[in-house]
Scaffold this active site. Sequence first.
Site, PDB file in Angstrom:
ATOM      1  N   ASP A 110      53.030  29.559  80.318  1.00 31.81           N
ATOM      2  CA  ASP A 110      52.632  29.130  81.654  1.00 31.81           C
ATOM      3  C   ASP A 110      52.040  30.340  82.366  1.00 31.81           C
ATOM      4  O   ASP A 110      50.888  30.691  82.142  1.00 31.81           O
ATOM      5  CB  ASP A 110      53.860  28.557  82.374  1.00 31.81           C
ATOM      6  CG  ASP A 110      53.514  27.766  83.624  1.00 31.81           C
ATOM      7  OD1 ASP A 110      52.559  28.132  84.317  1.00 31.81           O
ATOM      8  OD2 ASP A 110      54.217  26.791  83.923  1.00 31.81           O
ATOM      9  N   LYS A 138      48.973  26.869  79.017  1.00 36.13           N
ATOM     10  CA  LYS A 138      48.318  26.448  80.254  1.00 36.13           C
ATOM     11  C   LYS A 138      47.472  27.618  80.754  1.00 36.13           C
ATOM     12  O   LYS A 138      47.909  28.389  81.604  1.00 36.13           O
ATOM     13  CB  LYS A 138      49.343  26.101  81.334  1.00 36.13           C
ATOM     14  CG  LYS A 138      50.032  24.792  81.192  1.00 36.13           C
ATOM     15  CD  LYS A 138      50.868  24.565  82.457  1.00 36.13           C
ATOM     16  CE  LYS A 138      51.738  23.355  82.348  1.00 36.13           C
ATOM     17  NZ  LYS A 138      52.592  23.214  83.541  1.00 36.13           N
ATOM     18  N   ASP A 166      61.729  20.191  79.433  1.00 36.41           N
ATOM     19  CA  ASP A 166      62.590  19.400  80.300  1.00 36.41           C
ATOM     20  C   ASP A 166      62.184  19.483  81.763  1.00 36.41           C
ATOM     21  O   ASP A 166      61.381  20.315  82.158  1.00 36.41           O
ATOM     22  CB  ASP A 166      64.034  19.901  80.189  1.00 36.41           C
ATOM     23  CG  ASP A 166      64.240  21.218  80.915  1.00 36.41           C
ATOM     24  OD1 ASP A 166      65.125  21.273  81.788  1.00 36.41           O
ATOM     25  OD2 ASP A 166      63.532  22.201  80.624  1.00 36.41           O
ATOM     26  N   ARG A 172      64.130  16.190  77.218  1.00 32.92           N
ATOM     27  CA  ARG A 172      63.930  16.970  75.991  1.00 32.92           C
ATOM     28  C   ARG A 172      63.874  16.065  74.767  1.00 32.92           C
ATOM     29  O   ARG A 172      63.283  16.397  73.757  1.00 32.92           O
ATOM     30  CB  ARG A 172      65.056  17.987  75.812  1.00 32.92           C
ATOM     31  CG  ARG A 172      65.090  19.087  76.847  1.00 32.92           C
ATOM     32  CD  ARG A 172      66.159  20.136  76.476  1.00 32.92           C
ATOM     33  NE  ARG A 172      66.468  21.038  77.562  1.00 32.92           N
ATOM     34  CZ  ARG A 172      65.755  22.097  77.911  1.00 32.92           C
ATOM     35  NH1 ARG A 172      64.645  22.364  77.254  1.00 32.92           N
ATOM     36  NH2 ARG A 172      66.129  22.871  78.907  1.00 32.92           N
TER      37      ARG A 172
END
Length: 191
Positions: A110, A138, A166, A172
Amino acid sequence: MRTIRPRYNESDLETVLLTSEDIQRRISELSSELSEHYQGEDVTIVSILSGALVFTADLIRSCNFPTRLDCLRAESYGNATTAQTPPRITNPLKTDIKNHHVLVVDDILDSGNTLKAIIAHLEKHSPASLKTCVLLDKPARHEKSFSADFCGFSIPDQFVVGYGLDFAERYRNLSCIGVLREELQNSDTHS
């Protein structure tokens, strides 16, 4: 009176980005890339708990080189939908990685802060080599110039769950990866 608990299933997704078949196909390709890169070397896989557990299990079963497995827990999200900084590494390795090839396996790249902190932490143990493999990337969220050595999928800047990822420790179990409906992206709705 019995309480009815929410199911946390695919109906909570706005859209499915990656089906189970997409994921398994890409894992097979990644395992070929990794097997070619390591060419039979003994590799210590360091799985980042808890999100990468499902991905790591499928990945190591399909790799064609000897592996050792250890885990680190890095906390960066909590019950939020964006990574918190700085990430905390909350448990040490149990395996000696000095002079060993190490592959860090994580669920998602991320901001890059978590993986950067993990790499800095592991470099102190003098591995022979240190590479990273992420299921999802990302690129729009990267805060620092950091990229994974091996990547499953590049995805848009949306909050995703499933296949180990999650929200507030839920979802999950989904075999696909999808965008959680916006109205469910609040930990109060999951109490």
